[in-house]
Structures are given as structure tokens and as C-alpha cells.
Design a protein around this motif. Structure first.
Motif, PDB file in Angstrom:
ATOM      1  N   GLY A 126      51.688 103.212  29.690  1.00 51.84           N
ATOM      2  CA  GLY A 126      53.112 102.959  29.862  1.00 51.84           C
ATOM      3  C   GLY A 126      54.028 103.916  29.134  1.00 51.84           C
ATOM      4  N   VAL A 128      56.181 107.184  28.314  1.00 56.29           N
ATOM      5  CA  VAL A 128      56.970 108.055  29.182  1.00 56.29           C
ATOM      6  C   VAL A 128      57.133 109.414  28.509  1.00 56.29           C
ATOM      7  CG1 VAL A 128      59.206 108.376  30.309  1.00 56.29           C
ATOM      8  CG2 VAL A 128      58.223 106.091  30.134  1.00 56.29           C
ATOM      9  N   HIS A 160      50.728 109.839  33.205  1.00 57.40           N
ATOM     10  CA  HIS A 160      51.901 109.230  32.583  1.00 57.40           C
ATOM     11  C   HIS A 160      53.183 109.666  33.281  1.00 57.40           C
ATOM     12  CE1 HIS A 160      48.972 108.455  29.419  1.00 57.40           C
ATOM     13  NE2 HIS A 160      49.813 107.550  28.938  1.00 57.40           N
ATOM     14  N   ARG A 205      60.515 101.214  26.541  1.00 56.07           N
ATOM     15  CA  ARG A 205      59.313 102.026  26.744  1.00 56.07           C
ATOM     16  C   ARG A 205      58.984 102.837  25.494  1.00 56.07           C
ATOM     17  NH1 ARG A 205      58.704 102.611  32.486  1.00 56.07           N
ATOM     18  NH2 ARG A 205      56.721 103.650  32.084  1.00 56.07           N
ATOM     19  N   VAL A 232      64.901 102.195  23.420  1.00 56.26           N
ATOM     20  CA  VAL A 232      63.480 102.421  23.674  1.00 56.26           C
ATOM     21  C   VAL A 232      62.644 101.675  22.626  1.00 56.26           C
ATOM     22  CG1 VAL A 232      63.909 104.658  24.738  1.00 56.26           C
ATOM     23  CG2 VAL A 232      63.430 104.537  22.284  1.00 56.26           C
ATOM     24  N   HIS A 233      61.377 101.483  22.945  1.00 63.39           N
ATOM     25  CA  HIS A 233      60.477 100.780  22.024  1.00 63.39           C
ATOM     26  C   HIS A 233      60.127 101.660  20.836  1.00 63.39           C
ATOM     27  CE1 HIS A 233      56.428  99.603  20.551  1.00 63.39           C
ATOM     28  NE2 HIS A 233      56.922  98.386  20.677  1.00 63.39           N
TER      29      HIS A 233
END
Length: 247
Positions: A126, A128, A160, A205, A232-233
């Protein structure tokens, strides 16, 4: 063997004779496309062993815990982890410059396996891939963004998602090769921003920011800070090469 397979094999053999595979570094003939010859491999320092967890530069000795280089201890990094495939010296430096300024776009595809190996800890499911952006004027002059080529080649190899326009560079910045560290950070601080059309695709992400070379980390820092607006994560960084002695 079917007739079509025989014809295809004949064509491939003919193309190999007419256009033999050449070394990415020196242009000598090699056995396969996008490869290095023996001397160029020996002159290319692939990073391995103990590294700085924050930028990927090789460190001396051995350790059972995460270590950081002097530069990353002195300068707070807004991203999490950092990795690099090569030390920016010798043949690696020549290949980076050929990719960046010499229209050698084939280097990006050839370096994808090394990028995947260097970034194996970062390439979670997952994640990016987001390249460092170029200003429109520089992109028109160069005709391609070398960071986007590297990210695209890695994405094709690893599967990816690659978002080439996740970040924008609305301000033209001067070349930073001769600048001191603090000047680099000041120069690029407001030069990179999030593309609002890509914010939804990035939200939540894990993002890997990619570039050709990391020197001071100023540009990667500006990219990381711009990505914070997308919620974002996490942000990690991955570069083809790392300057061993950062400015």
C-alpha cells in the motif's frame, strides 16, 4: 515451437546483433540490457551493512540497534526512515549525472532492482511512491523529471503505486550544489507544495519520497513538510545515491 514464436525469436536475435546490450556505466557490450560490466560494478559502491536509519548513508562497524549518522543527529529530519542504493562517487556519480543531464533515461530502469533492494524495509503493502518535483521551466528544458523516472521504474518493478504529480514546485530555485547547508534549507523551504488534486489519493497512505541524490536533505525535508497537508500516515525517503559526506 509455434511459427509465431520462431519468428519472434528470429527478430529478437537480429535486434541483439544490430543493437547489442551496452553497459549502463561505460557503454561496453554486456550480456543483458540495463546491466553493468565487471569494471563498472567494481567502481560502483552499493550500500550495504550498517547504515544510518534516517538517510541510508553507510556507517562503519556493526550494531544490533538502529544508528544515525552525524548529519542526522545534528539536523532534525521530518521524515521517518531513509534509504539509498549507492554512494554518490565513482561510476555511480557518473550514472546519476548521465540520468540527470545526459538524457540517459535508461539508467532509471537499470537502477530499479537496486532501489527495490535498498528500499525493501520501506516498500510495505500500500505504500505510494512520490518523486521530488521539478519546476515547469526546468521540466520543459530537461524534458523529463529524473526522480519521476526512478519512481516509475521502481513502481513498475515492485507493483507499488506511483503518483508523479503528487507534489508541485511553483517556485524556481537556483542550483544548490555550491550552497552551504543552511542556505539550502532556506532556499527550498517554500518552493514545494502539495498538489491538491492528489490529496485524497495520499490521505492515510505510507508515502516514499524519491529523488536521485540526497546531499543535505533540504529538498526531501520540504517535500515531507508539504505532504503533511495530505494527512498521510507516514513519510520515508528513498534515493538512488547518497553523498557520503553531507554538507
Amino acid at each position: 515451437m509455434s511459427g509465431s514464436s520462431l519468428v519472434l525469436g528470429t527478430i529478437q536475435t537480429a535486434l541483439r546483433v544490430m543493437f547489442p546490450a551496452r553497459c549502463l556505466g561505460c557503454g561496453e557490450m554486456v550480456e543483458s540490457d540495463f546491466a553493468l560490466c565487471g569494471p563498472c560494478r567494481r567502481d560502483t559502491h552499493v550500500i550495504g551493512g550498517l547504515i544510518c536509519d534516517c538517510c541510508g548513508v553507510p556507517l562503519p562497524g556493526h550494531s544490533d540497534q538502529l544508528e544515525h549518522c552525524d548529519a542526522c543527529l545534528q539536523v532534525a529530519r521530518p521524515w521517518g526512515r531513509g534509504r539509498a542504493a549507492l554512494v554518490y562517487e565513482g561510476r555511480a556519480r557518473q550514472m546519476v549525472l548521465a540520468l540527470k543531464h545526459g538524457d540517459r533515461t535508461d539508467v532509471a530502469r537499470g537502477m530499479a532492482p537496486l532501489l527495490r533492494a535498498a528500499g525493501r524495509d520501506l516498500l510495505q503493502e500500500g505504500a505510494v511512491l512520490v518523486p521530488v518535483p521539478l519546476h515547469r521551466q526546468r521540466l520543459l528544458r530537461r524534458r523529463y523529471n529524473q526522480a519521476a523516472l526512478l519512481a516509475g521504474a521502481l513502481g513498475q518493478l515492485s507493483g507499488h503505486l506511483h503518483i508523479p504529480d503528487a507534489l508541485e514546485r511553483p517556485i524556481v530555485t537556483p542550483p544548490m550544489e555550491e550552497m552551504e547547508r543552511e542556505t539550502r534549507f532556506q532556499t527550498v523551504a517554500d518552493a514545494i507544495r502539495l498538489n491538491p488534486r492528489r490529496a485524497a489519493a495520499l490521505k492515510g497512505r505510507a508515502v516514499i519520497v524519491m529523488d536521485d541524490v540526497m546531499t543535505s536533505g533540504a529538498t526531501l525535508s520540504a517535500c515531507t513538510q508539504a505532504l503533511e497537508h495530505a494527512d498521510v500516515h507516514s513519510v520515508d525517503v528513498l534515493t538512488l545515491a547518497r553523498v557520503a559526506q553531507a554538507l
